[in-house]
Design a protein around this motif. Structure first.
Motif, PDB file in Angstrom:
ATOM      1  N   VAL A   6      55.809  18.716  13.038  1.00  0.00           N
ATOM      2  CA  VAL A   6      56.088  17.397  12.483  1.00  0.00           C
ATOM      3  C   VAL A   6      55.408  16.309  13.303  1.00  0.00           C
ATOM      4  N   ILE A   7      54.761  15.365  12.608  1.00  0.00           N
ATOM      5  CA  ILE A   7      54.200  14.203  13.288  1.00  0.00           C
ATOM      6  C   ILE A   7      55.333  13.470  13.984  1.00  0.00           C
ATOM      7  N   LYS A   8      55.127  13.125  15.237  1.00  0.00           N
ATOM      8  CA  LYS A   8      56.216  12.563  16.049  1.00  0.00           C
ATOM      9  C   LYS A   8      56.436  11.089  15.707  1.00  0.00           C
ATOM     10  N   PHE A   9      57.096  10.853  14.598  1.00  0.00           N
ATOM     11  CA  PHE A   9      57.467   9.509  14.172  1.00  0.00           C
ATOM     12  C   PHE A   9      58.824   9.607  13.503  1.00  0.00           C
ATOM     13  N   LYS A  10      59.781   8.844  13.985  1.00  0.00           N
ATOM     14  CA  LYS A  10      61.134   8.900  13.435  1.00  0.00           C
ATOM     15  C   LYS A  10      61.324   7.771  12.434  1.00  0.00           C
ATOM     16  N   PRO A  11      61.475   8.109  11.142  1.00  0.00           N
ATOM     17  CA  PRO A  11      61.644   7.056  10.139  1.00  0.00           C
ATOM     18  C   PRO A  11      62.991   6.368  10.286  1.00  0.00           C
ATOM     19  N   THR A  12      63.046   5.100   9.932  1.00  0.00           N
ATOM     20  CA  THR A  12      64.310   4.370   9.952  1.00  0.00           C
ATOM     21  C   THR A  12      65.192   4.863   8.803  1.00  0.00           C
ATOM     22  N   PRO A  13      66.507   4.679   8.893  1.00  0.00           N
ATOM     23  CA  PRO A  13      67.390   5.095   7.790  1.00  0.00           C
ATOM     24  C   PRO A  13      67.007   4.441   6.466  1.00  0.00           C
ATOM     25  N   LEU A  14      66.598   3.164   6.514  1.00  0.00           N
ATOM     26  CA  LEU A  14      66.204   2.471   5.283  1.00  0.00           C
ATOM     27  C   LEU A  14      64.981   3.117   4.655  1.00  0.00           C
ATOM     28  N   TYR A  15      63.994   3.469   5.488  1.00  0.00           N
ATOM     29  CA  TYR A  15      62.780   4.097   4.960  1.00  0.00           C
ATOM     30  C   TYR A  15      63.081   5.488   4.420  1.00  0.00           C
ATOM     31  N   THR A  16      63.986   6.198   5.065  1.00  0.00           N
ATOM     32  CA  THR A  16      64.368   7.526   4.587  1.00  0.00           C
ATOM     33  C   THR A  16      65.011   7.433   3.207  1.00  0.00           C
ATOM     34  N   VAL A  17      65.884   6.448   3.029  1.00  0.00           N
ATOM     35  CA  VAL A  17      66.527   6.255   1.717  1.00  0.00           C
ATOM     36  C   VAL A  17      65.484   5.868   0.675  1.00  0.00           C
ATOM     37  N   ALA A  18      64.561   4.974   1.039  1.00  0.00           N
ATOM     38  CA  ALA A  18      63.507   4.564   0.108  1.00  0.00           C
ATOM     39  C   ALA A  18      62.641   5.754  -0.291  1.00  0.00           C
ATOM     40  N   SER A  19      62.315   6.611   0.663  1.00  0.00           N
ATOM     41  CA  SER A  19      61.523   7.812   0.375  1.00  0.00           C
ATOM     42  C   SER A  19      62.276   8.736  -0.568  1.00  0.00           C
ATOM     43  N   PHE A  20      63.579   8.862  -0.338  1.00  0.00           N
ATOM     44  CA  PHE A  20      64.414   9.701  -1.196  1.00  0.00           C
ATOM     45  C   PHE A  20      64.413   9.181  -2.632  1.00  0.00           C
ATOM     46  N   LEU A  21      64.585   7.877  -2.798  1.00  0.00           N
ATOM     47  CA  LEU A  21      64.648   7.290  -4.136  1.00  0.00           C
ATOM     48  C   LEU A  21      63.308   7.404  -4.851  1.00  0.00           C
ATOM     49  N   LEU A  22      62.212   7.162  -4.122  1.00  0.00           N
ATOM     50  CA  LEU A  22      60.897   7.277  -4.750  1.00  0.00           C
ATOM     51  C   LEU A  22      60.600   8.723  -5.137  1.00  0.00           C
ATOM     52  N   ALA A  23      60.976   9.649  -4.269  1.00  0.00           N
ATOM     53  CA  ALA A  23      60.787  11.067  -4.588  1.00  0.00           C
ATOM     54  C   ALA A  23      61.613  11.456  -5.810  1.00  0.00           C
ATOM     55  N   LEU A  24      62.806  10.881  -5.927  1.00  0.00           N
ATOM     56  CA  LEU A  24      63.673  11.151  -7.078  1.00  0.00           C
ATOM     57  C   LEU A  24      63.021  10.658  -8.366  1.00  0.00           C
ATOM     58  N   ILE A  25      62.445   9.463  -8.303  1.00  0.00           N
ATOM     59  CA  ILE A  25      61.763   8.905  -9.483  1.00  0.00           C
ATOM     60  C   ILE A  25      60.521   9.733  -9.825  1.00  0.00           C
ATOM     61  N   PHE A  26      59.738  10.055  -8.807  1.00  0.00           N
ATOM     62  CA  PHE A  26      58.513  10.848  -8.977  1.00  0.00           C
ATOM     63  C   PHE A  26      58.825  12.184  -9.652  1.00  0.00           C
ATOM     64  N   ALA A  27      59.836  12.879  -9.145  1.00  0.00           N
ATOM     65  CA  ALA A  27      60.204  14.185  -9.696  1.00  0.00           C
ATOM     66  C   ALA A  27      60.792  14.059 -11.096  1.00  0.00           C
ATOM     67  N   SER A  28      61.582  13.018 -11.322  1.00  0.00           N
ATOM     68  CA  SER A  28      62.214  12.829 -12.635  1.00  0.00           C
ATOM     69  C   SER A  28      61.180  12.554 -13.716  1.00  0.00           C
ATOM     70  N   VAL A  29      60.186  11.744 -13.385  1.00  0.00           N
ATOM     71  CA  VAL A  29      59.127  11.436 -14.351  1.00  0.00           C
ATOM     72  C   VAL A  29      58.366  12.707 -14.719  1.00  0.00           C
ATOM     73  N   LEU A  30      57.981  13.503 -13.726  1.00  0.00           N
ATOM     74  CA  LEU A  30      57.224  14.729 -14.000  1.00  0.00           C
ATOM     75  C   LEU A  30      58.057  15.736 -14.784  1.00  0.00           C
ATOM     76  N   ALA A  31      59.338  15.849 -14.450  1.00  0.00           N
ATOM     77  CA  ALA A  31      60.199  16.814 -15.133  1.00  0.00           C
ATOM     78  C   ALA A  31      60.528  16.388 -16.561  1.00  0.00           C
ATOM     79  N   SER A  32      60.426  15.091 -16.845  1.00  0.00           N
ATOM     80  CA  SER A  32      60.773  14.592 -18.178  1.00  0.00           C
ATOM     81  C   SER A  32      59.608  14.643 -19.162  1.00  0.00           C
ATOM     82  N   LEU A  33      58.409  14.957 -18.690  1.00  0.00           N
ATOM     83  CA  LEU A  33      57.259  15.057 -19.591  1.00  0.00           C
ATOM     84  C   LEU A  33      57.465  16.199 -20.572  1.00  0.00           C
ATOM     85  N   PRO A  34      56.886  16.113 -21.765  1.00  0.00           N
ATOM     86  CA  PRO A  34      57.057  17.190 -22.755  1.00  0.00           C
ATOM     87  C   PRO A  34      56.648  18.544 -22.169  1.00  0.00           C
ATOM     88  N   VAL A  35      57.509  19.514 -22.304  1.00  0.00           N
ATOM     89  CA  VAL A  35      57.263  20.813 -21.679  1.00  0.00           C
ATOM     90  C   VAL A  35      56.031  21.496 -22.255  1.00  0.00           C
TER      91      VAL A  35
END
Length: 329
Positions: A6-35
């Motif tokens: 792991v690259i030695k950089f500790k993300p802040t709690p706010l950035y971790t939450v933001a990454s989680f939410l963006l990843a959630l949106i990213f995955a949801s959009v891809l999963a919602s595309l017509p199969v």
């Protein structure tokens, strides 16, 4: 012991939450595309339907045949088939793969948020969550292992990957080869030579070995002639030059990623599956470039942005950005 992957950089709690939410949106959009709007999706629907039958058939062919034909992938699909419809199972696989991969990558370093997101949008990475779903699922499992803090869970997840996607037999081989060379305290030059030797050996032995074991890829790739332009070799050679110029410490700290890069260049003109193997580790190879310094980091980012534009430009004129089923309604 801290995971040196792991690259030695500790993300802040706010950035971790933001990454989680963006990843959630990213995955949801891809999963919602017509199969059924993208190529090869029919095969993944069939995996869910026929996984139990394929497992039985594989066991009847022998244990070696069973192990070399991605049994854990079949097992996951069989479990999904018990509780989900075919389309629901495919959507769950896409969501899991895209979410895990994007979250683990985005939270690496807030200083490089934009470039990390572009890594995820590179066609060779994004296609794992659009058309090459088995490979995308396997990449997500490998990343879970890569970033795991416990060495037992790390090794378990990494060793599981070849039984999800066969390209990871090579990825795992390079991973543990790098670990072994580090244990022997090989110099950076000897490490590079070793990775090139592994790639050269793989170029001439892989298809014959796969055929003898009954792996499904032997028939698919054994009949195909290599159709390559050489432009990929030139580009990734330029990236390798920038990496090498960073010095011995960089090569040591990023031994696996550089090993995969050297393996790809050594097999580029000889092994039909070299691109698929390379793509399995591509996201980590890209991330390792963020450890470069001075003019090397600037050169690397310029190379990547050029590559990103050149990969996407022709896709804007193709159905489904190059992945769609023609005449899909």
């Amino acid at each position: 012991m801290e995971n040196s992957n792991v690259i030695k950089f500790k993300p802040t709690p706010l950035y971790t939450v933001a990454s989680f939410l963006l990843a959630l949106i990213f995955a949801s959009v891809l999963a919602s595309l017509p199969v059924d709007a993208f190529v090869d999706r029919d095969n993944y629907l069939l995996y869910v339907t026929n996984s139990a039958e394929l497992i039985t058939r594989g066991l009847n062919e022998g244990f070696a045949h069973f192990l070399t034909n991605e049994p854990f992938w079949l097992f996951v699909n069989m479990l999904f088939s018990l509780v989900l419809s075919d389309q629901e199972a495919v959507r769950i696989i896409i969501f899991f793969s895209a979410f895990v991969s994007s979250y683990l990558i985005l939270k690496i370093d807030s200083r490089f948020f934009f470039i990390l997101f572009l890594f995820l949008l590179l066609p060779q990475v994004l296609k794992n969550y659009v058309i090459h779903l088995r490979q995308g699922f396997c990449v997500s499992v490998f990343l879970l292992g890569w970033f795991a803090r416990g060495k037992y869970s790390r090794n378990l997840l990494i060793l599981l990957t070849p039984f999800i996607h066969a390209s990871f037999f090579f990825v795992v081989a390079v991973y543990y080869c790098n670990r072994f060379l580090g244990f022997l305290k090989f110099s950076s030059g000897l490490r590079l030579m070793s990775f090139a030797l592994v790639g050269g050996s793989a170029s001439f032995l892989t298809l014959a070995l796969a055929s003898s074991l009954g792996a499904r890829q032997a028939g698919v790739y054994g009949e195909n002639n290599l159709e390559i332009s050489g432009l990929g070799f030139i580009f990734w050679s330029a990236v390798a030059f920038v990496y090498f110029s960073q010095g011995k410490e960089f090569i040591k700290e990023n031994g696996f990623q550089i090993g995969m890069l050297v393996f790809y260049l050594a097999t580029y003109f000889f092994l039909p599956v070299s691109a698929r193997i390379f793509e399995s580790a591509l996201i980590l190879i890209l991330v390792s470039g963020l450890r470069l310094t001075s003019w090397r980091l600037q050169a690397y980012l310029l190379l990547f942005l050029f590559y990103f534009v050149m990969q996407w430009y022709p896709r804007f004129f193709q159905p489904g950005l190059g992945w769609g089923v023609e005449n899909y309604m």
